[in-house]
Design an enzyme around this catalytic site. Structure first.
Site, mmCIF file in Angstrom:
data_model
loop_
_atom_site.group_PDB
_atom_site.id
_atom_site.type_symbol
_atom_site.label_atom_id
_atom_site.label_comp_id
_atom_site.label_asym_id
_atom_site.label_seq_id
_atom_site.Cartn_x
_atom_site.Cartn_y
_atom_site.Cartn_z
ATOM 1 N N HIS A 105 -2.827 1.897 -6.959
ATOM 2 C CA HIS A 105 -2.776 0.798 -5.994
ATOM 3 C C HIS A 105 -3.686 -0.359 -6.411
ATOM 4 O O HIS A 105 -3.577 -1.455 -5.865
ATOM 5 C CB HIS A 105 -3.212 1.334 -4.626
ATOM 6 C CG HIS A 105 -2.478 0.746 -3.460
ATOM 7 N ND1 HIS A 105 -1.246 0.116 -3.553
ATOM 8 C CD2 HIS A 105 -2.806 0.686 -2.134
ATOM 9 C CE1 HIS A 105 -0.858 -0.280 -2.353
ATOM 10 N NE2 HIS A 105 -1.790 0.037 -1.479
ATOM 11 N N TYR B 121 -11.894 3.821 -5.453
ATOM 12 C CA TYR B 121 -10.511 3.368 -5.638
ATOM 13 C C TYR B 121 -10.259 2.702 -6.988
ATOM 14 O O TYR B 121 -9.118 2.338 -7.296
ATOM 15 C CB TYR B 121 -10.143 2.360 -4.535
ATOM 16 C CG TYR B 121 -10.264 2.893 -3.138
ATOM 17 C CD1 TYR B 121 -9.294 3.736 -2.605
ATOM 18 C CD2 TYR B 121 -11.357 2.554 -2.332
ATOM 19 C CE1 TYR B 121 -9.402 4.230 -1.314
ATOM 20 C CE2 TYR B 121 -11.477 3.040 -1.035
ATOM 21 C CZ TYR B 121 -10.500 3.878 -0.537
ATOM 22 O OH TYR B 121 -10.610 4.366 0.741
ATOM 23 N N TYR C 165 -10.170 -4.713 1.937
ATOM 24 C CA TYR C 165 -9.203 -3.619 1.854
ATOM 25 C C TYR C 165 -7.796 -4.212 1.878
ATOM 26 O O TYR C 165 -7.560 -5.306 2.383
ATOM 27 C CB TYR C 165 -9.400 -2.549 2.933
ATOM 28 C CG TYR C 165 -10.619 -1.703 2.652
ATOM 29 C CD1 TYR C 165 -10.564 -0.643 1.752
ATOM 30 C CD2 TYR C 165 -11.844 -2.003 3.248
ATOM 31 C CE1 TYR C 165 -11.685 0.111 1.458
ATOM 32 C CE2 TYR C 165 -12.976 -1.257 2.965
ATOM 33 C CZ TYR C 165 -12.893 -0.198 2.060
ATOM 34 O OH TYR C 165 -14.003 0.531 1.764
ATOM 35 N N ASN D 285 1.613 -3.408 2.028
ATOM 36 C CA ASN D 285 0.799 -3.960 3.106
ATOM 37 C C ASN D 285 -0.028 -5.170 2.682
ATOM 38 O O ASN D 285 -0.297 -6.059 3.495
ATOM 39 C CB ASN D 285 -0.117 -2.879 3.684
ATOM 40 C CG ASN D 285 0.657 -1.830 4.449
ATOM 41 O OD1 ASN D 285 1.703 -2.127 5.030
ATOM 42 N ND2 ASN D 285 0.172 -0.599 4.460
ATOM 43 N N ASN E 265 -4.923 -3.889 3.357
ATOM 44 C CA ASN E 265 -4.146 -4.300 4.530
ATOM 45 C C ASN E 265 -4.559 -5.642 5.113
ATOM 46 O O ASN E 265 -3.829 -6.217 5.920
ATOM 47 C CB ASN E 265 -4.241 -3.231 5.627
ATOM 48 C CG ASN E 265 -3.597 -1.929 5.211
ATOM 49 O OD1 ASN E 265 -3.126 -1.789 4.082
ATOM 50 N ND2 ASN E 265 -3.572 -0.969 6.117
#
Length: 205
Positions: free
Chosen positions: A19, A14, A64, A112, A66
């Site tokens: 993001h 990632y 992560y 989120n 969320n």
């Protein structure tokens, strides 16, 4: 003391995602201002340093996106901080690429990570919204935010933006949020130099 939080997802997979621009901003500050080597703490990665005489903790949650609020809440309670001492860097779909806006409080606008933090510490934390643009259709958002910045984007504005955020970060430590946002804006949109006015010479008739 303030807590600077960069949002993103952990892992090399990632690392260059749109993001993850919050992680990129946090890393840029740590590098520029020679913060301590990162270490695992508060369900995240932490570095410590000073900005303009203020002690600063930089936190990248490794829960992560969320579940980012778990790490932020734990760190905030440990240091006995208030939401006003917390500054969160994150990607914003509703801003053009490279635009930066400061905001305190408000809703999550579908993000989120922001929703999770608000659930753990309340909504009144400070936010650095970093524009990544919108793909145009709602069903393309997930693939867009989890996609990597292109080489062109990186060269055109991402690297410059990360450097500008790091350069202006001391202003956040002293509560000058509007000045911070303006300084970052000017770094990406320099004002054209004004040419000195010259008197017109009378021509020969």
């Amino acid at each position: 003391m303030i807590l600077l939080v960069g949002l993103g997802n952990p892992g090399e997979k990632y690392a260059r995602n749109r993001h993850n621009i919050g992680f990129m901003a946090a890393d840029g500050i740590v590098r520029r201002h020679s913060f301590s080597p990162p270490r695992a703490r508060f369900q995240g990665i932490v570095s410590e340093g000073t900005l303009d005489g203020e002690k600063v903790i930089v936190l990248k949650p490794t829960t992560y996106m969320n579940e980012s609020g778990r790490a932020v809440g734990e760190a905030m309670r440990f240091y006995k901080l208030t939401p006003a001492d917390v500054v969160v860097f994150y990607d914003e779909l509703d801003l053009e690429p490279g635009k930066v806006r400061m905001k305190t409080g408000g809703g999550a606008a579908g993000h989120n990570g922001i929703r999770s933090i608000a659930a753990h510490i309340g909504p009144e934390f400070r936010r650095v919204r970093i524009g990544i643009g919108h793909p145009g259709a709602k069903d393309r958002v997930l693939g867009y935010v989890l996609g990597d910045f292109s080489k062109a984007e990186t060269a055109d504005w991402v690297e410059t933006l990360i450097e500008a955020i790091a350069d202006a970060a001391p202003l956040l430590a002293t509560g000058k949020d509007a000045t911070f946002a303006n300084k970052v804006h000017l770094a990406l949109n320099p004002e054209p130099e004004k040419k000195p006015k010259t008197k017109e010479k009378d021509g020969d008739e």
